[in-house]
Design an enzyme around this catalytic site. Structure first.
Site, PDB file in Angstrom:
ATOM      1  N   THR A  47     -10.295  -6.710  -5.843  1.00  0.00           N
ATOM      2  CA  THR A  47     -11.562  -6.635  -6.564  1.00  0.00           C
ATOM      3  C   THR A  47     -12.178  -5.239  -6.455  1.00  0.00           C
ATOM      4  O   THR A  47     -13.074  -4.894  -7.234  1.00  0.00           O
ATOM      5  CB  THR A  47     -12.552  -7.675  -6.011  1.00  0.00           C
ATOM      6  OG1 THR A  47     -12.603  -7.576  -4.571  1.00  0.00           O
ATOM      7  CG2 THR A  47     -12.132  -9.093  -6.383  1.00  0.00           C
TER       8      THR A  47
ATOM      9  N   ASP B 283       0.816  -1.205   0.000  1.00  0.00           N
ATOM     10  CA  ASP B 283       0.000   0.000   0.000  1.00  0.00           C
ATOM     11  C   ASP B 283       0.857   1.266   0.000  1.00  0.00           C
ATOM     12  O   ASP B 283       1.917   1.304   0.624  1.00  0.00           O
ATOM     13  CB  ASP B 283      -0.909  -0.015   1.245  1.00  0.00           C
ATOM     14  CG  ASP B 283      -2.046   0.985   1.145  1.00  0.00           C
ATOM     15  OD1 ASP B 283      -2.425   1.353   0.015  1.00  0.00           O
ATOM     16  OD2 ASP B 283      -2.554   1.404   2.198  1.00  0.00           O
TER      17      ASP B 283
ATOM     18  N   ASN C 299     -10.222  -2.445  -6.610  1.00  0.00           N
ATOM     19  CA  ASN C 299      -9.350  -1.490  -7.299  1.00  0.00           C
ATOM     20  C   ASN C 299      -9.864  -1.070  -8.675  1.00  0.00           C
ATOM     21  O   ASN C 299      -9.312  -0.134  -9.286  1.00  0.00           O
ATOM     22  CB  ASN C 299      -7.934  -2.059  -7.446  1.00  0.00           C
ATOM     23  CG  ASN C 299      -7.151  -2.050  -6.157  1.00  0.00           C
ATOM     24  OD1 ASN C 299      -6.220  -2.830  -5.967  1.00  0.00           O
ATOM     25  ND2 ASN C 299      -7.511  -1.179  -5.211  1.00  0.00           N
TER      26      ASN C 299
END
Length: 240
Positions: free
Chosen positions: A66, A20, A68
């Site tokens: 899923t 991240d 993004n």
């Protein structure tokens, strides 16, 4: 050369990382978000090599969730070029280092060239045994569990599975990670303190380490700190 030795730290068998902070790092450098993903991919390569050199057997990387798909088309299109570039550039090294590649997630909706690159990497490394690199693309923990439930329900309906035989071990065999050990240590970078729908079944007893460093700036030293912290944890698995 590893910075820490097996005598100094406990080595997790399965390390999972939520990569991240790529976009935020790029913006902090006055660059487009895609630049952060480019540098983040370089960091991924370096950290994978280092982690395996320490003796870690399995690494799972959350590369595209899923959720993004909500990002801009420009960013998504760029993200899907990275697996192609990575596998084209490092395939010989993966095989040389005896690293088996698996893909977790529904890649059927990805661009054709990305699917081909992923399928080729899985095929070319299928006989490697020393390490496993699990790339999670278009992956979500909820989606994975629902997928498994549907498959089991279908097989029960068609008399291929008896309901009384359904248990944790059997359910695990329907997940993308069916051949992998449970996660021992989950690292999330960028100081966000949430799981974000990642490997919900597999991290049920994982130790979780939140790191302030944005992923492109993550270094061997950051990984060492996480592993040393992991070594101090008392893993009771429900016991005393």
């Amino acid at each position: 050369m590893a910075n820490v030795s097996n005598e100094q730290i406990k080595i997790p068998r399965h390390l999972a990382i939520i990569l991240d902070g790529n976009g935020r790092w790029a913006l902090s450098q006055g660059q487009a978000r895609t630049f952060g993903h480019k540098i983040g991919a370089n960091t991924m390569k370096e950290m994978v090599n280092y982690a395996f050199s320490l003796g870690i057997e399995v690494i799972s990387l959350y590369c595209f969730s899923t959720e993004n798909w909500k990002r801009s088309k420009e960013e998504i299109d760029y993200l899907f070029t990275l697996p192609i570039e990575y596998f084209n550039k490092y395939m010989d090294k993966l095989i040389e280092d005896d690293i088996r590649v698996i893909i977790s997630g529904d890649i059927s909706s990805l661009p054709k060239q990305t699917i081909l690159a992923c399928d080729s990497a899985v095929l070319k490394t299928k006989d490697c045994k020393s390490h496993v690199l699990n790339i999670c693309l278009n992956y979500g923990g909820h989606d994975e569990i629902i997928r498994a439930v549907k498959q089991i329900a279908y097989e029960v309906k068609n008399d291929k599975v008896d309901v009384k035989d359904i248990n944790e071990e059997m359910f695990s065999s329907y997940l993308y990670t069916k051949d992998l050990p449970m996660v021992d240590l989950l690292i999330r970078t960028s100081n966000e303190k949430r799981i974000s729908n990642f490997m919900l079944w597999q991290i049920s007893y994982a130790e979780i380490y939140f790191c302030k460093t944005l992923w492109p700036a993550f270094t061997k030293s950051d990984l060492d700190k996480a592993l040393k912290d992991f070594s101090k944890r008392k893993r009771r698995f429900g016991g005393i």
